[in-house]
Structure formats: structure tokens, C-alpha cells
Scaffold this motif. Structure first.
Motif, PDB file in Angstrom:
ATOM      1  N   LEU A 186       0.857  -1.188   0.000  1.00  0.00           N
ATOM      2  CA  LEU A 186       0.000   0.000   0.000  1.00  0.00           C
ATOM      3  C   LEU A 186       0.893   1.239   0.000  1.00  0.00           C
ATOM      4  CD1 LEU A 186      -2.528  -1.104   2.777  1.00  0.00           C
ATOM      5  CD2 LEU A 186      -2.915  -1.157   0.299  1.00  0.00           C
ATOM      6  N   LEU A 187       0.315   2.361  -0.373  1.00  0.00           N
ATOM      7  CA  LEU A 187       1.072   3.611  -0.366  1.00  0.00           C
ATOM      8  C   LEU A 187       0.894   4.369   0.945  1.00  0.00           C
ATOM      9  CD1 LEU A 187       0.347   4.738  -4.041  1.00  0.00           C
ATOM     10  CD2 LEU A 187       2.323   3.485  -3.151  1.00  0.00           C
ATOM     11  N   GLN A 188      -0.166   4.014   1.700  1.00  0.00           N
ATOM     12  CA  GLN A 188      -0.391   4.605   3.027  1.00  0.00           C
ATOM     13  C   GLN A 188      -0.984   3.539   3.942  1.00  0.00           C
ATOM     14  OE1 GLN A 188      -2.350   8.331   1.090  1.00  0.00           O
ATOM     15  NE2 GLN A 188      -1.752   8.981   3.154  1.00  0.00           N
ATOM     16  N   THR A 189      -0.569   3.546   5.206  1.00  0.00           N
ATOM     17  CA  THR A 189      -0.978   2.473   6.130  1.00  0.00           C
ATOM     18  C   THR A 189      -2.461   2.517   6.465  1.00  0.00           C
ATOM     19  OG1 THR A 189      -0.416   3.819   8.083  1.00  0.00           O
ATOM     20  CG2 THR A 189       1.318   2.392   7.188  1.00  0.00           C
ATOM     21  N   GLY A 190      -3.102   3.670   6.314  1.00  0.00           N
ATOM     22  CA  GLY A 190      -4.527   3.791   6.660  1.00  0.00           C
ATOM     23  C   GLY A 190      -5.406   2.833   5.879  1.00  0.00           C
ATOM     24  N   SER A 191      -4.957   2.436   4.675  1.00  0.00           N
ATOM     25  CA  SER A 191      -5.766   1.538   3.845  1.00  0.00           C
ATOM     26  C   SER A 191      -5.885   0.136   4.426  1.00  0.00           C
ATOM     27  CB  SER A 191      -5.178   1.456   2.437  1.00  0.00           C
ATOM     28  OG  SER A 191      -5.147   2.735   1.828  1.00  0.00           O
ATOM     29  N   VAL A 192      -5.061  -0.199   5.398  1.00  0.00           N
ATOM     30  CA  VAL A 192      -5.187  -1.512   6.051  1.00  0.00           C
ATOM     31  C   VAL A 192      -6.515  -1.579   6.808  1.00  0.00           C
ATOM     32  CG1 VAL A 192      -4.180  -3.077   7.781  1.00  0.00           C
ATOM     33  CG2 VAL A 192      -2.683  -1.805   6.246  1.00  0.00           C
ATOM     34  N   GLU A 193      -6.946  -0.440   7.355  1.00  0.00           N
ATOM     35  CA  GLU A 193      -8.220  -0.276   8.077  1.00  0.00           C
ATOM     36  C   GLU A 193      -8.232  -0.960   9.441  1.00  0.00           C
ATOM     37  OE1 GLU A 193     -11.484  -1.470   5.640  1.00  0.00           O
ATOM     38  OE2 GLU A 193     -11.050  -0.010   4.055  1.00  0.00           O
ATOM     39  N   ASP A 194      -7.882  -2.242   9.491  1.00  0.00           N
ATOM     40  CA  ASP A 194      -7.948  -2.964  10.764  1.00  0.00           C
ATOM     41  C   ASP A 194      -7.123  -4.242  10.618  1.00  0.00           C
ATOM     42  OD1 ASP A 194      -8.578  -3.751  13.302  1.00  0.00           O
ATOM     43  OD2 ASP A 194     -10.695  -4.212  12.899  1.00  0.00           O
ATOM     44  N   LEU A 195      -6.654  -4.768  11.733  1.00  0.00           N
ATOM     45  CA  LEU A 195      -5.961  -6.051  11.736  1.00  0.00           C
ATOM     46  C   LEU A 195      -6.377  -6.826  12.972  1.00  0.00           C
ATOM     47  CD1 LEU A 195      -2.432  -7.148  10.835  1.00  0.00           C
ATOM     48  CD2 LEU A 195      -3.123  -7.478  13.209  1.00  0.00           C
ATOM     49  N   ALA A 196      -6.737  -8.090  12.767  1.00  0.00           N
ATOM     50  CA  ALA A 196      -7.087  -8.973  13.891  1.00  0.00           C
ATOM     51  C   ALA A 196      -6.253 -10.236  13.799  1.00  0.00           C
ATOM     52  CB  ALA A 196      -8.574  -9.315  13.856  1.00  0.00           C
ATOM     53  N   ILE A 197      -5.562 -10.581  14.889  1.00  0.00           N
ATOM     54  CA  ILE A 197      -4.815 -11.841  14.961  1.00  0.00           C
ATOM     55  C   ILE A 197      -5.813 -12.930  15.326  1.00  0.00           C
ATOM     56  CG2 ILE A 197      -3.017 -13.112  16.199  1.00  0.00           C
ATOM     57  CD1 ILE A 197      -1.629 -10.391  16.673  1.00  0.00           C
ATOM     58  N   ILE A 198      -6.050 -13.871  14.390  1.00  0.00           N
ATOM     59  CA  ILE A 198      -7.088 -14.888  14.620  1.00  0.00           C
ATOM     60  C   ILE A 198      -6.506 -16.236  15.049  1.00  0.00           C
ATOM     61  CG2 ILE A 198      -8.752 -13.799  13.070  1.00  0.00           C
ATOM     62  CD1 ILE A 198      -7.954 -15.913  10.956  1.00  0.00           C
ATOM     63  N   SER A 199      -5.183 -16.334  15.097  1.00  0.00           N
ATOM     64  CA  SER A 199      -4.566 -17.575  15.561  1.00  0.00           C
ATOM     65  C   SER A 199      -3.152 -17.278  16.036  1.00  0.00           C
ATOM     66  CB  SER A 199      -4.530 -18.604  14.417  1.00  0.00           C
ATOM     67  OG  SER A 199      -3.747 -19.726  14.780  1.00  0.00           O
ATOM     68  N   GLU A 200      -2.764 -17.939  17.116  1.00  0.00           N
ATOM     69  CA  GLU A 200      -1.377 -17.861  17.596  1.00  0.00           C
ATOM     70  C   GLU A 200      -1.067 -19.184  18.261  1.00  0.00           C
ATOM     71  OE1 GLU A 200       1.780 -17.930  20.292  1.00  0.00           O
ATOM     72  OE2 GLU A 200      -0.248 -17.748  21.093  1.00  0.00           O
ATOM     73  N   ARG A 201       0.009 -19.827  17.803  1.00  0.00           N
ATOM     74  CA  ARG A 201       0.408 -21.102  18.415  1.00  0.00           C
ATOM     75  C   ARG A 201       1.907 -21.285  18.264  1.00  0.00           C
ATOM     76  NH1 ARG A 201       1.052 -25.422  14.694  1.00  0.00           N
ATOM     77  NH2 ARG A 201       0.562 -24.830  12.543  1.00  0.00           N
ATOM     78  N   GLN A 202       2.453 -22.120  19.124  1.00  0.00           N
ATOM     79  CA  GLN A 202       3.879 -22.438  19.022  1.00  0.00           C
ATOM     80  C   GLN A 202       4.058 -23.581  18.028  1.00  0.00           C
ATOM     81  OE1 GLN A 202       5.967 -23.006  22.785  1.00  0.00           O
ATOM     82  NE2 GLN A 202       6.788 -20.979  22.433  1.00  0.00           N
TER      83      GLN A 202
END
Length: 963
Positions: A732-748
Motif C-alpha cells: 500500500l502507499l499509506q498504512t490507513g488503507s489496512v483499516e484494521d488487523l485482527a490476529i485470529i490464531s497464535e500457536r507455538q
């Protein structure tokens, strides 16, 4: 040089090799690659010096990469041979020369010198620098293979003779000994090997060469890559000839230090001395076979070898785990622990205590070891403790299984497989323990399980093989493209996009010319309708799969034919050429003018997720610390995956903090700056983030919020405060276009490496909404659980609802921090429900037991029917009766609405062994066409209501016959 009995140190031998090729013969010295293979899913470990140079041999190296500039190279490569095709693991310790980790000294020529120079340099080094007596050296060459139409390599033979090697020491050998192949297909060629006679004394040892004699060993292999083996099995000459040599440092040092065993050299003696100090075994004597009583010397060798492998692998990011290379390393660690604890009688912690000694031996050559000493020790200690616990648990499982087995039966294969797969219990230890008990494993069934597992793994490996053959140019086609002066594809238009007035991305149009078509491993000027092929263009705006980002999709049209679309399904970069996989709906020809249309929605989604990956990387460093290193990533239009180092489990609070840091960066709407700069300049940037892969030169820098020219300024620390990465991806050219981020999984993935999966934009919003909905449902169940419930079925339904909700929460695409919170609540609710059900069942059982006690008042046998909602309750009634009337034997039946009859019984201890509860229950349930089982004291079962009256009669008659 060889001086005195001791000879030069291993460090001096290694340094002399590197210095000889660098200073005398103009080779470029390269550091060892990590033992984790780069971009080769078919390889568990780097197992030869040539692994990192495969793209050169295959012709797929990017022409602008550093790798493509090499002509003469020398290095000392860390190698591991355990698991896969080259597996020395089970041989280590049995003899004095097998190893899982070893160092490969090598020199390479990529289209530069060939046989004459390679042999001459090798002979000069061995006889003049290392001063090895010439009469102890023997050389072999390829003796030809008429079946393949290959003549003997007389060119190589004549080179050796001209160098003064006696004809009696120049020996021909067949294909299996002196023809080297990379794999079933690909570059290959004749090789010449140099062997050393440890005995010497003027004898002729030619008859012992290649015969497996420990006295005459190969020390150096020089491979002349001049052919390519095709899929059909035939050999074609390579367009460029290469030299690939490899000499094991351990064997060379054994020769130069006048030893007969690698373990007697200074690469191992400090480690063996450290083992002796830390255990209760006698000192190492170098014994093998029957002479090695109690396998003490074998144990010394196993521990010394394996701790070296553990140190190197853990340093290079391979930790003991449950699949692939990690699983192999887990087995190596556990094998070392077993020999340490069981044979050497060493206390826990010996392995980790050896790490500083290994670092002392290898640290000068591989300085990365010195930076990771504490981490290596921690990981070894944690895994050793886990294995010792598993061993104890495994022993208990074997004991319990043996006790429950029928006489004269084999040990169940599924139990052995479970011990092996789940607990990592070594197979030979299972066999040993069973042998001690006079029991045999069901080998046939166990072998079937091994075959099933191998098939499953092979299927998974095939599924992970890279791409379509239509996009993977073979070495001959690449050479023909280059010799025909077909230019590398200009793919700079993939970066030609801008932000429109309303915030949408606008992509510049791209016209191109078809230069060549590729199908069935050959180049074509024309491909007919309906055929799939690779299309090579002079320029493209399609992004080829690389740097962890999926390739673009879309279509192309021929100019003037707007209604004929050629779908582009995948795109791959190969040797500087971008190959588009296309299904030709009409005949496609070289010279056709085409217009390219990228699937803009998919591209923007990939751009969003790739920029979000950089934001996530920065956020993880800020929350977890600057030592957090990226271990891998994958970006698709749907989601992003990110692997990273971690010292422990990531907590709920840390996940929330990471998401919040990303939210803040999105809200700032930072400009994403991108520019191509010389690789040498880019690597001087303080705080630059890179991963272990080959970068082109010039290389692209992606910087969040800070112009690239600012981070390149001398002494600039701007990159320390933001995200600055080497990256060829589209952003992207600007970070605002990401809008939102959700981590839906985390594991070792394995100890020390975590994997997160995240979604962005609308998908992140949906994930949060789903999380809120599930949180509301959990709140509702929690409130109902607090109400006073006196009905067992009602509480059971509530428990079932908790169980179903637990499954939904586990699998939902929702924020991971929220999932963990809800799972903690649900676990507590499940425990509360189970406790409440048990309490209500006990209350019901007590009431029923009081009624029956009053009815039968101290009678020796109670047989009756009672209402009970479950077999658990019925069993509790029986237990209550026997507790309050110890001399009474009880059998109760409980008819259910479904037509089933439940049965539970308990026999007074005074009546055993004449009266058995199990036999009683079987007799009664058989009368009801059902089944039962249990112990002599307690048993249970069920049957059909039609036989209940007869069952009651049988129950009484059986009891009377036994009492």
C-alpha cells in the motif's frame, strides 16, 4: 602443515584451506549458510556444501542477485545428515567416523575453471600445503558406462597422471562410485575422489579403495557437472560446466593429526573430556563392537556428536519439534539423553553443560554460536526434562498394558505406535522393555502403521511441491533463452500504481510482446488452442510469487481481440524471466502483442496484507522486545501468516498490545516509502530487518513513515524507530488503507518459534463481530449456570451446550486474545457443570439407596429394578448400598425409555473369589441379549427390556449358586 605427532589444530586446518583458495587462486570466501535449507521444501537440512548454490547449477538464479555474480567460491559449510535420503543417525556411535553434524570444506567454479585446474589445486593443497605423503594418496575416476553411452573420463585420468600420480594409484570405478547426481533429475557428472591410506609404509593399498576399509578412506570428492539428467532418464550436456568439491573437515583433521578416529581429534576430545567430568562412567577409550562392554564408548560418541548437532541447529533456528527437521532434531536430542542417562549414568543437565565446550571448539569458525549459548542451553534443558518425564510415563503405560493383556498375546501395535509418535518413546527401548518381560511386539501390525504414516507424509510432501511444470524453466531452456539473447523480463511495471482522488488504487496499463512459450520442458514459438503453457513476455505488471507473497492472477488479451481472454493462473520468476501460466483459448505465438490485466481486487488484498505484515513485525518487536526475529511469512489475498522467535507463550495481554500498536500505526496513516538501492548500501542501515534469503542487487527497501533517503543517511537511527525492511513485495502507499488487523490464531510451532495468522480490513471487522457474538453467548450460559438447577437432565443439557460452544470458539475466525479469554471461562464453566452433575447424581443415588436399605434390611443379596437417569447414577446407588451394608452383594437393573436396560453390580469382598461381579453381570446381560464387563468386585453392562424378567431370575439363581 604437519608438524610433530599432534599435527595442526582443526582451526588451523580449516583456515589453511580457506586461505589457500582465497589468496592463491582468487576464490571469494563465503560464510556458511544456515543448516535450515533456503527455499527447498524437499530437504530437511543442508547436507552438502553445494545446497546454497543449487540455483546456479539449475540456471534459475536471478541475474541481479549476488549469487549470480559468483565465479570462484570457497567456504566451510555446516552440514547435517539425519533423516531423509542422507541419514547417518542410527550409525552414529557404532563406529568412529559417522556423524550427524560435520563440516564440509569446498571450492566451486561456476562456468570458470574445470578438471585441469580443480585437480591441480587439490593436489597442491594436499601435498604441498598439508604435506600429506604422496604415496599414501589414491585417486579414482569415472570408468564409463556403456549402457548409458558414457565413455570413461580419460580427460580426468590424464590430468592426474600429468600431476605425477603413479598409474597404480589412479583407479577407474563405475557409475555408483564415481558419477554424482543431484537427484532423480537435474545437473550431474563424473567425479574424481581422493583416498588416503592410514597405514602407509610403502604398501600398495589400491585393492582396498572403495571397499569399506577403515584404513583407506575417501577424503575429497571433486564433481564435474557437465550433464543434466532429463525426466526420461537420458543425459544432455549442460550449457555451462561447473566444479563442486567437498572434503569433510573431520576426516582431513584425522589424517593431519595422525589419528585413526575422528573422535580422537581436537574437534571432539575437549567435548569427550567434558562428558567424562560430568558423568560417572570410565574415561573414553575409543572402543567399538564387542570390545566396548556396556556400550560406554558408543555413548560417549553419541553424546559428543549429538550435542554438536543440537548447538548448530538451534543456533540456525531449528528447534526440537513434531514434524520435518524439528522432529528429527527431537529424536537426536532424545537419543543423546538416553545414552547420557542410561549408559553414562549422568545426571540431568549434562547435555546443556557441554554447550560452552562446543562453542569453544566451533565458535571461532561460526561466531553465531557464541551469540546464542544461553538460548541453546535453555532449549536443551527444557526438552531433556520433558523427555525424562515422557520416559517415566511411557514405562507406566507399558506396565499397565502388559497387566491388562491376555496371556500368550503380542503387545498391541497401536499402543507402541502411540508411545513412539506421541511421547517420542524410542522403538528400540520399547523392544528392550518388552523383551525383559518376555513379550513380543505385534510387528506386522506395527509395520502397517509405519507404512500408513509414510504414505500420509509422502502425500503431504507432494502437496507442498512448488508450482506447475509450465512455469519452472529447466536448465537447458534457460540456457537457450540466454544464448538467443532473449532479455530478462522487465517486471518494474508491477510497481506502477497510484492512489486516485477517492482513495482507490489505479494501476497503469501494460502492453507487452510474447517472446517465447514454454510447455513440456521445451521452448516453443507457438502453442495451440486448449493447451496450458508458460508465456514469457518482454515486460509485465504481474507480480511473480516470491518473498512470501502469492503471485498475481488476471488475464491477457491480444491487441485488437478484446473479446478473447487468456487467463493467467499463476506467475513465477525463474532466472530473471517472469513466466505466466496461461491456458491458450486460441493459438498463441511468439511476437503477439498483448495487453495485461491484473486482478486488481486480489492485488490490493495482497498489498494490504503485505503492508500489514510489516506493521505486525514492528508491533511484535515493540511488545515482545527487539530480539524478536522473523522466521518466515506468507501473504495471500485472504490472510497473512507470520512466524517469529519467542521465549515463551504469547499472553492474552501481549496479543492485545500487538493489535493496539498496529491500530495506532493504521490510524497515523503513515506514508509507505519504497526505493531501489545498491545492496551494499542497504545493508549498512541501522535497524534494517532482513530474512535468510537471496536478495537482488539493487534491492528494494520498504520504509514506514520515513523516506528511504533519510534511513540511508550516515549514522541515521530513523530505522530503529520504525519498520525498514528489504522487500520485493507490492505494498500500500499509506498504512490507513489496512483499516484494521485482527490476529485470529497464535500457536507455538516448536519450542521457541510462534506462528500468528491475521486478517485485515473487512475480514478483521467480521472477526471482531463474531468474537462479540460468541462472548454474548458465553455470558448467557454463565448466567444460567449461576441459577439453582435441581434437574440432572437440565444440567446435562447445559454442560452439553458448554461443550458445543467450546468447539465453536476453538474453530471460529475471531481475535485470538478473545478466544483465549472465552476458553478460560468455558473451561471453568465445564468444571462447574461436571461438579454440579456429580453432586445431583450423588443426591439422587443417596435417596434411592435409603429406600432399598429400608426395603431389604441387612440381607446378603439385593436384586431389584430402580429408576436411574444414567449408568453413572445406577453405579453410585450400588456403591452407596455396599458402603452402608459391607456384607451385601448388590445387582440393580434400570429400564430406560429407549427400551434399553442398564445393569450395575458389586460383590461383597467377603464373597471373593467364589463370587465374581464380572461373571454375575455377564450372565444377567446375556439373558437380555446384551454385554457386560468389569472386575471381580464391580461390573456394569446393558441389555434389552424384553429379557428383563428372565434376567432378574438369572441374577438370583447365579447369586444363590455362588453363596
Amino acid at each position: 602443515r604437519r608438524g610433530g605427532a599432534a599435527g595442526p589444530s582443526a582451526g588451523q586446518v580449516r583456515a589453511a584451506f580457506l586461505r589457500f583458495f582465497e589468496e592463491r587462486h582468487g576464490h571469494r570466501r563465503l560464510p556458511s549458510a544456515p543448516v535450515r535449507p533456503r527455499g527447498d521444501p524437499r530437504l530437511l537440512f543442508v547436507n552438502a556444501g553445494m545446497n546454497q548454490f543449487k540455483p546456479i547449477f539449475l540456471g534459475t538464479v536471478h541475474p541481479r542477485s549476488e549469487l549470480a555474480q559468483h565465479r570462484r567460491v570457497v567456504n566451510s559449510q555446516k552440514c547435517v545428515r539425519a533423516g531423509g535420503k542422507h541419514n547417518d543417525l542410527e550409525d552414529v556411535g557404532r563406529d568412529t567416523y559417522h556423524h550427524t553434524f560435520f563440516e564440509m570444506l569446498g571450492n566451486w567454479s561456476f562456468g570458470d575453471y574445470f578438471k585441469e585446474e580443480a585437480c591441480s589445486m587439490a593436489w597442491e593443497l594436499l601435498t604441498e600445503v598439508y604435506e600429506i605423503p604422496r604415496d599414501r594418496l589414491y585417486v579414482t575416476y569415472f570408468g564409463g558406462d556403456p549402457s548409458l553411452g558414457l565413455r570413461a573420463d580419460e580427460e580426468c585420468r590424464d590430468v592426474w597422471l600429468r600431476l605425477g600420480v603413479p598409474a597404480s594409484h589412479v583407479l577407474p570405478f563405475p557409475l555408483k562410485d564415481n558419477f554424482w547426481e543431484m537427484g532423480d533429475t537435474g545437473p550431474c557428472g563424473p567425479c574424481t575422489e581422493i583416498h588416503y591410506d592410514h597405514v602407509g609404509g610403502g604398501r600398495n593399498a589400491a585393492a582396498l579403495v572403495n571397499q569399506g576399509s577403515p584404513d583407506v578412506v575417501e577424503i575429497w570428492n571433486l564433481v564435474f557437472m557437465q550433464y543434466s539428467r532429463e525426466v526420461e532418464g537420458n543425459l544432455l550436456p549442460l550449457p555451462q560446466h561447473h566444479v563442486d568439491t567437498g572434503m569433510g573437515l573431520e576426516r582431513l583433521v584425522t589424517v593431519l593429526q595422525n589419528k585413526c578416529s575422528n573422535y580422537d581429534t581436537d574437534l571432539f576430545t575437549p567435548i569427550l573430556d567434558a562428558i567424562h567430568k560430568g558423568c560417572r562412567a570410565p574415561r573414553y577409550q575409543g572402543l567399538v563392537g564387542d570390545a566396548d562392554v556396556g556400550r560406554v564408548n558408543m555413548a560417549y560418541r553419541v553424546v559428543a556428536d549429538h550435542v554438536r548437532t543440537l548447538c548448530v541447529c538451534i543456533t540456525d533456528g531449528i528447534y526440537p519439534g513434531f514434524s520435518g527437521a524439528e522432529l528429527v532434531l527431537r529424536r537426536i536430542l532424545r537419543r543423546a539423553v538416553r545414552f547420557s542417562a542410561e549408559v553414562l549414568q549422568a545426571p540431568p543437565g549434562l547435555l546443556a553443560s557441554l554447550v560452552p565446550t562446543v562453542v569453544e571448539v566451533l565458535g571461532d569458525a561460526y561466531p553465531e554460536l557464541t551469540r546464542n549459548t544461553n538460548q541453546i542451553k535453555d532449549i536443551i534443558n527444557e526438552n531433556e526434562a520433558a523427555f525424562l518425564s515422557s520416559l517415566e510415563r511411557g514405562r507406566r503405560i507399558i506396565e499397565q498394558t502388559v497387566q491388562q493383556m491376555e496371556p500368550s498375546t503380542n503387545f498391541p501395535a497401536e499402543v507402541a505406535w502411540s508411545l513412539y509418535g506421541s511421547l517420542g518413546f524410542p522403538l528400540d527401548l520399547i523392544d528392550l522393555m518388552l523383551e525383559e518381560k518376555g513379550i513380543r511386539l505385534d510387528s506386522a501390525a506395527f509395520n502397517e502403521l509405519i507404512l500408513e504414516d509414510a504414505k500420509r507424509k509422502a502425500g503431504g510432501l507432494q502437496a507442498g511441491q512448488p508450482g506447475s511444470p509450465n512455469t519452472r524453466l529447466d536448465v537447458h531452456s534457460l540456457a537457450r533463452l540466454q544464448s538467443s539473447n532473449v532479455p530478462a523480463t522487465d517486471d518494474s511495471p508491477k510497481y506502477a500504481y497510484s492512489l486516485g482522488q477517492h482513495g482507490q488504487y489505479e494501476f497503469s496499463p501494460c502492453q507487452a510482446t510474447v517472446l517465447m512459450l514454454y510447455r513440456d520442458q521445451s521452448l516453443h514459438k507457438e502453442v495451440g488452442a486448449g493447451q496450458r503453457c508458460g508465456v514469457i513476455l518482454d515486460r509485465t505488471n504481474f507480480y511473480a510469487e516470491q518473498g512470501g507473497q502469492d503471485s498475481d492472477q488476471g488475464y491477457m488479451i491480444r491487441l485488437g481481440q478484446q473479446d478473447v481472454l487468456f487467463p493467467v493462473e499463476s506467475v513465477r520468476l525463474c532466472g530473471g524471466y517472469v513466466v505466466h501460466e496461461v491456458t491458450a483459448v486460441e493459438t498463441l505465438r511468439a511476437g503477439d502483442q498483448v495487453q495485461l490485466f491484473v486482478d486488481e481486487a486480489q492485488r490490493v488484498a495482497c498489498m494490504t496484507n503485505h503492508t500489514a505484515t510489516h506493521l505486525l513485525n514492528l508491533a511484535l518487536r515493540r511488545v515482545l522486545g527487539d530480539s524478536t526475529e522473523q522466521r518466515g511469512s506468507h501473504v495471500t489475498a485472504q490472510r497473512l501468516r507470520f512466524d517469529f522467535d519467542t521465549k515463551g507463550h504469547v499472553t492474552v495481554e501481549q496479543l492485545q498490545q500487538v493489535e493496539q500498536v498496529v491500530q495506532d500505526l493504521i490510524q497515523k496513516n503513515e506514508v509507505v516509502h519504497m526505493a531501489e538501492v545498491p545492496l551494499t548500501l542497504a545493508r549498512k542501515v541501522q535497524g534494517l530487518r532482513t530474512v535468510d534469503e537471496e536478495y537482488p542487487d539493487p534491492v528494494r527497501i520498504v520504509s514506514l513513515g520515513v523516506p528511504v533517503e533519510n534511513v540511508l543517511t550516515c549514522d541515521s537511527e530513523a530505522a530503529m524507530q520504525t519498520s525498514v525492511e528489504l522487500c520485493c513485495g507490492t505494498h500500500l502507499l499509506q498504512t490507513g488503507s489496512v483499516e484494521d488487523l485482527a490476529i485470529i490464531s497464535e500457536r507455538q510451532l516448536v519450542k521457541g518459534i510462534s506462528r500468528v495468522i491475521a486478517v485485515t480490513g473487512g475480514q478483521a471487522k467480521e472477526a471482531r463481530e463474531l468474537g462479540q457474538c460468541l462472548a454474548t453467548e458465553v455470558d448467557s450460559v454463565s448466567l444460567r449456570m449461576k441459577q439453582r438447577i435441581t434437574s440432572i437432565p437440565e444440567m446435562q443439557n447445559l454442560s452439553k451446550e458448554v461443550g458445543q460452544l467450546t468447539k465453536v470458539v476453538a474453530n471460529a475466525a475471531m481475535p485470538q486474545w478473545q478466544r483465549k479469554e472465552l476458553q478460560t471461562i468455558l473451561q471453568a464453566l465445564q468444571r462447574r457443570a461436571n461438579t454440579a452433575i456429580k453432586k445431583l447424581e450423588l443426591q439422587q443415588a443417596e435417596k434411592t439407596a435409603q429406600i432399598l436399605l429400608a426395603k431389604y434390611c441387612n440381607q446378603p443379596v439385593i436384586i431389584d429394578t430402580v429408576p436411574a437417569d444414567s449408568l453413572s447414577i445406577l453405579m453410585k446407588v450400588v456403591n452407596q448400598l455396599c458402603d452402608k451394608s459391607p456384607g451385601t452383594s448388590v445387582l440393580l437393573l434400570s429400564p430406560q425409555a429407549s427400551g434399553e436396560v442398564l445393569c450395575a453390580c458389586q460383590v461383597s469382598k467377603n464373597c471373593i473369589p467364589a463370587f465374581s461381579a464380572a461373571d454375575w453381570a455377564v450372565a444377567v446381560c446375556t439373558q437380555m441379549e446384551g454385554k457386560a464387563g468389569g472386575s471381580p468386585i464391580v461390573a456394569k453392562g446393558s441389555g434389552n427390556a424384553r429379557g428383563m424378567q428372565g434376567a432378574l431370575t438369572t441374577a438370583l439363581e447365579f447369586a444363590q449358586s455362588k453363596l
